[in-house]
Motif scaffolding. Structure first.
Motif, short mmCIF file in Angstrom:
data_model
loop_
_atom_site.label_atom_id
_atom_site.label_comp_id
_atom_site.label_asym_id
_atom_site.label_seq_id
_atom_site.Cartn_x
_atom_site.Cartn_y
_atom_site.Cartn_z
N ASP A 1 13.74 4.12 -4.63
CA ASP A 1 12.47 4.28 -5.84
C ASP A 1 10.70 3.65 -5.23
O ASP A 1 9.74 3.19 -5.75
N ARG A 2 11.20 3.93 -3.91
CA ARG A 2 9.66 3.59 -3.44
C ARG A 2 9.16 4.67 -2.87
O ARG A 2 7.67 5.13 -2.62
N PHE A 3 10.02 5.57 -2.16
CA PHE A 3 9.40 6.82 -1.59
C PHE A 3 9.91 8.07 -2.35
O PHE A 3 11.04 8.41 -2.96
N ILE A 4 9.39 9.35 -2.19
CA ILE A 4 8.91 10.34 -3.08
C ILE A 4 9.40 11.09 -1.89
O ILE A 4 8.28 11.71 -1.07
N ILE A 5 9.84 12.38 -1.36
CA ILE A 5 10.56 13.72 -0.52
C ILE A 5 9.73 14.27 -1.87
O ILE A 5 10.25 14.55 -2.93
N GLY B 1 1.25 -1.55 -0.10
CA GLY B 1 -0.45 -0.52 0.08
C GLY B 1 0.89 1.14 -0.44
O GLY B 1 2.11 1.33 -0.28
N SER B 2 0.09 2.51 -0.38
CA SER B 2 0.73 3.88 -0.18
C SER B 2 -0.15 4.59 0.81
O SER B 2 -0.81 4.33 0.96
N ALA C 1 5.65 27.50 -1.45
CA ALA C 1 4.00 28.39 -0.79
C ALA C 1 3.09 27.84 -0.10
O ALA C 1 2.84 28.98 0.30
N GLN C 2 2.58 26.95 0.03
CA GLN C 2 2.50 26.77 1.33
C GLN C 2 2.74 25.76 3.09
O GLN C 2 1.97 25.77 3.55
N ASP C 3 4.78 26.13 2.60
CA ASP C 3 4.94 25.63 3.90
C ASP C 3 5.04 24.48 3.88
O ASP C 3 4.62 23.98 5.31
N THR C 4 4.80 23.17 3.41
CA THR C 4 4.47 22.07 2.63
C THR C 4 5.86 21.10 3.10
O THR C 4 5.79 21.10 1.93
N GLY C 5 5.98 19.84 3.45
CA GLY C 5 7.08 19.03 3.34
C GLY C 5 5.60 17.72 2.87
O GLY C 5 5.18 17.24 3.79
N TYR C 6 6.66 16.81 2.55
CA TYR C 6 5.26 15.68 2.02
C TYR C 6 7.01 14.00 1.98
O TYR C 6 7.73 14.23 1.01
N LEU C 7 6.20 13.46 2.17
CA LEU C 7 6.63 12.83 2.27
C LEU C 7 6.11 11.29 1.31
O LEU C 7 4.87 10.84 2.32
N HIS C 8 6.43 11.14 0.57
CA HIS C 8 4.69 9.77 -0.48
C HIS C 8 5.41 9.15 -1.17
O HIS C 8 6.74 8.46 -1.29
N MET C 9 4.92 7.83 0.08
CA MET C 9 5.36 6.74 0.39
C MET C 9 4.91 5.39 -0.60
O MET C 9 3.89 5.19 -0.12
N ASN C 10 5.37 4.32 -1.32
CA ASN C 10 4.82 3.48 -2.19
C ASN C 10 5.34 2.61 -1.63
O ASN C 10 6.37 2.18 -1.57
N SER C 11 5.26 1.15 -2.31
CA SER C 11 5.10 -0.16 -1.90
C SER C 11 5.41 -0.51 -0.69
O SER C 11 6.64 -1.31 -0.60
N LEU C 12 4.79 0.11 0.27
CA LEU C 12 5.04 -0.09 1.69
C LEU C 12 5.75 -1.20 2.22
O LEU C 12 4.56 -2.93 1.61
N LYS C 13 6.59 -1.61 3.01
CA LYS C 13 6.92 -3.26 3.37
C LYS C 13 6.92 -2.86 4.95
O LYS C 13 6.80 -1.94 5.17
#
Length: 124
Positions: A66-70, A16-17, A75-87
């Motif tokens: 190759d699974r996570f994207i930072i 999942g993600s 402009a929104q003063d927000t950071g993200y960590l998109h996690m894919n193919s979670l183990k």
């Protein structure tokens, strides 16, 4: 100074993600690098990913390449960590952090402000 707050954690099944968010609060505008770290139960804290202020430069630990994207949206003063193919091995408390420079890399010592963390649990 900078204050951070993570959100978006939860429980998912393997494969999942999830997208983690890190909201940044500042008294005055500033340029800061940002990183994501995690700590699993009974283990040491480890770096996950880093991003410079511009968002153009990123670095990942081998375990999540190759699974996570930072990313970040200044402009929104927000950071993200998109996690894919979670183990299941990704299960940990995830923390975002900000440092004093525009680029801080994966060294925890370069970061001076940390969020309280958001739990990610991945079931097999």
């Amino acid at each position: 100074q900078v204050r951070l707050e993570e959100s978006g954690g939860g429980s998912v099944q393997a494969g999942g993600s999830l997208r983690l968010s890190c909201t940044v609060s500042r008294k005055t505008p500033s340029r800061n690098c940002m990183g994501w770290f995690r700590q699993a139960s009974g283990k040491e804290r480890e770096a996950v990913a880093a991003i410079d202020y511009s968002g153009r430069n990123t670095l990942y630990t081998d375990a999540v390449k190759d699974r996570f994207i930072i990313s970040r949206d200044n402009a929104q003063d927000t950071g993200y960590l998109h996690m894919n193919s979670l183990k299941p091995e990704d299960t940990a408390m995830y923390y975002c952090a900000a440092g004093g420079g525009e680029w801080c890399g994966l060294g925890a010592a370069n970061y001076y402000t940390w969020g309280q963390g958001t739990q990610v649990t991945v079931s097999s």
